[in-house]
Write an enzyme that holds these catalytic residues in place. Structure first.
Site, short mmCIF file in Angstrom:
data_model
loop_
_atom_site.label_atom_id
_atom_site.label_comp_id
_atom_site.label_asym_id
_atom_site.label_seq_id
_atom_site.Cartn_x
_atom_site.Cartn_y
_atom_site.Cartn_z
N GLY A 64 0.77 -1.24 0.00
CA GLY A 64 0.00 0.00 0.00
C GLY A 64 0.80 1.29 0.00
N TRP A 66 2.36 2.89 -2.51
CA TRP A 66 1.98 3.77 -3.62
C TRP A 66 0.59 4.36 -3.36
CZ3 TRP A 66 3.50 2.79 -9.36
CH2 TRP A 66 4.89 2.77 -9.47
N ASP A 89 -5.46 -5.75 -5.56
CA ASP A 89 -4.40 -6.75 -5.43
C ASP A 89 -5.03 -8.11 -5.14
OD1 ASP A 89 -1.94 -8.21 -4.72
OD2 ASP A 89 -1.05 -6.24 -4.47
N ASP A 105 -8.20 -10.97 -8.51
CA ASP A 105 -7.53 -10.85 -9.80
C ASP A 105 -8.33 -9.89 -10.68
OD1 ASP A 105 -6.57 -11.26 -12.43
OD2 ASP A 105 -6.00 -13.32 -11.97
N ASP A 130 2.84 -1.27 -10.04
CA ASP A 130 4.17 -1.61 -9.52
C ASP A 130 4.25 -3.13 -9.35
OD1 ASP A 130 6.75 -0.86 -8.68
OD2 ASP A 130 6.18 -0.93 -6.58
N LYS A 170 5.88 -0.50 -13.84
CA LYS A 170 7.23 -1.04 -13.64
C LYS A 170 7.52 -2.11 -14.67
CE LYS A 170 8.12 -3.58 -9.93
NZ LYS A 170 8.42 -3.78 -8.49
#
Length: 214
Positions: A64, A66, A89, A105, A130, A170
């Site tokens: 958490g 970000w 997530d 998902d 990320d 990322k």
């Protein structure tokens, strides 16, 4: 045998590097959940992605950090969130006041339906990712897993971003990297590559900052 990420993190050298890492120490002192927060801070300071009034989705948000900085940057002087923050997530995440968290998902219809309900049918201004897979230590396999997550994040951004929306992801330089950058350039008008100071120099990770969805 492949080296699992868990095993890597029990390695004495990894532990020593982690405990002496200035960004780890700083994150603890400043109340952030992970050192990765400083990567997004630097990117946003430079590229001005997150602005009050926006709706932002943070993919692979746990633990958490970000999400914490997104909330900070959308919070007005009265302490109210000016905008909407949605963290997603497959892993659980400790609640953050004012943040909507969807566990599951994001490819699954049930999760997509919950997102649609939260957004009341609207698209979002920013998608952040990320995400990284659990690493096996086998370079080719890890690169393939990373690329798959990147492609899924880009598909999510295409589906859920407003026109002219922004995407930060990322990625790891290696097989498939240049093709992924090209895919982003076909989808967005402006694409930059950033290597924040908090990204370890030994890491192949960089961040794609893609703006103005076509």
């Amino acid at each position: 045998m492949p080296v699992s990420e868990k095993k890597l993190r029990s390695n004495p050298a990894w532990i020593k590097r982690h405990l002496t890492d200035p960004f780890v120490k700083k994150s603890v002192q400043e109340g952030y959940r992970a050192r990765s927060v400083y990567k997004l801070m630097e990117i946003d300071d430079k590229d001005k992605i997150i602005k009050p009034g926006m709706s932002v989705v943070d993919l692979g948000a746990a633990p958490g950090s970000w999400t914490q900085i997104v909330k900070e940057r959308l919070t007005d002087k009265d302490g109210k969130i000016d905008g909407k923050v949605i963290a997603m997530d497959i892993l659980p995440m400790e609640p953050i006041e004012g943040v909507h968290f969807l566990q599951g998902d994001f490819r699954e219809q049930e999760v997509a339906d919950k997102l649609t309900d939260l957004l009341e049918g609207e698209k979002v201004d920013v998608v952040l990712s990320d995400m990284a897979p659990n690493l096996s230590g086998v370079a080719a396999a890890d690169a393939a897993r990373c690329l798959l997550l990147n492609e899924l994040a880009l598909d999510f951004a295409k589906e859920n971003l407003k026109k002219n929306g922004s995407f930060v992801c990322k990625v790891f330089q290696g097989s498939g990297y240049s093709q992924y950058v090209e895919a982003c350039k076909k989808t967005f008008r402006k694409v930059s590559v950033r290597k924040p100071e908090a990204s370890r120099s030994s890491s192949a990770e960089v961040y794609i900052v893609a703006r103005d969805l076509k």
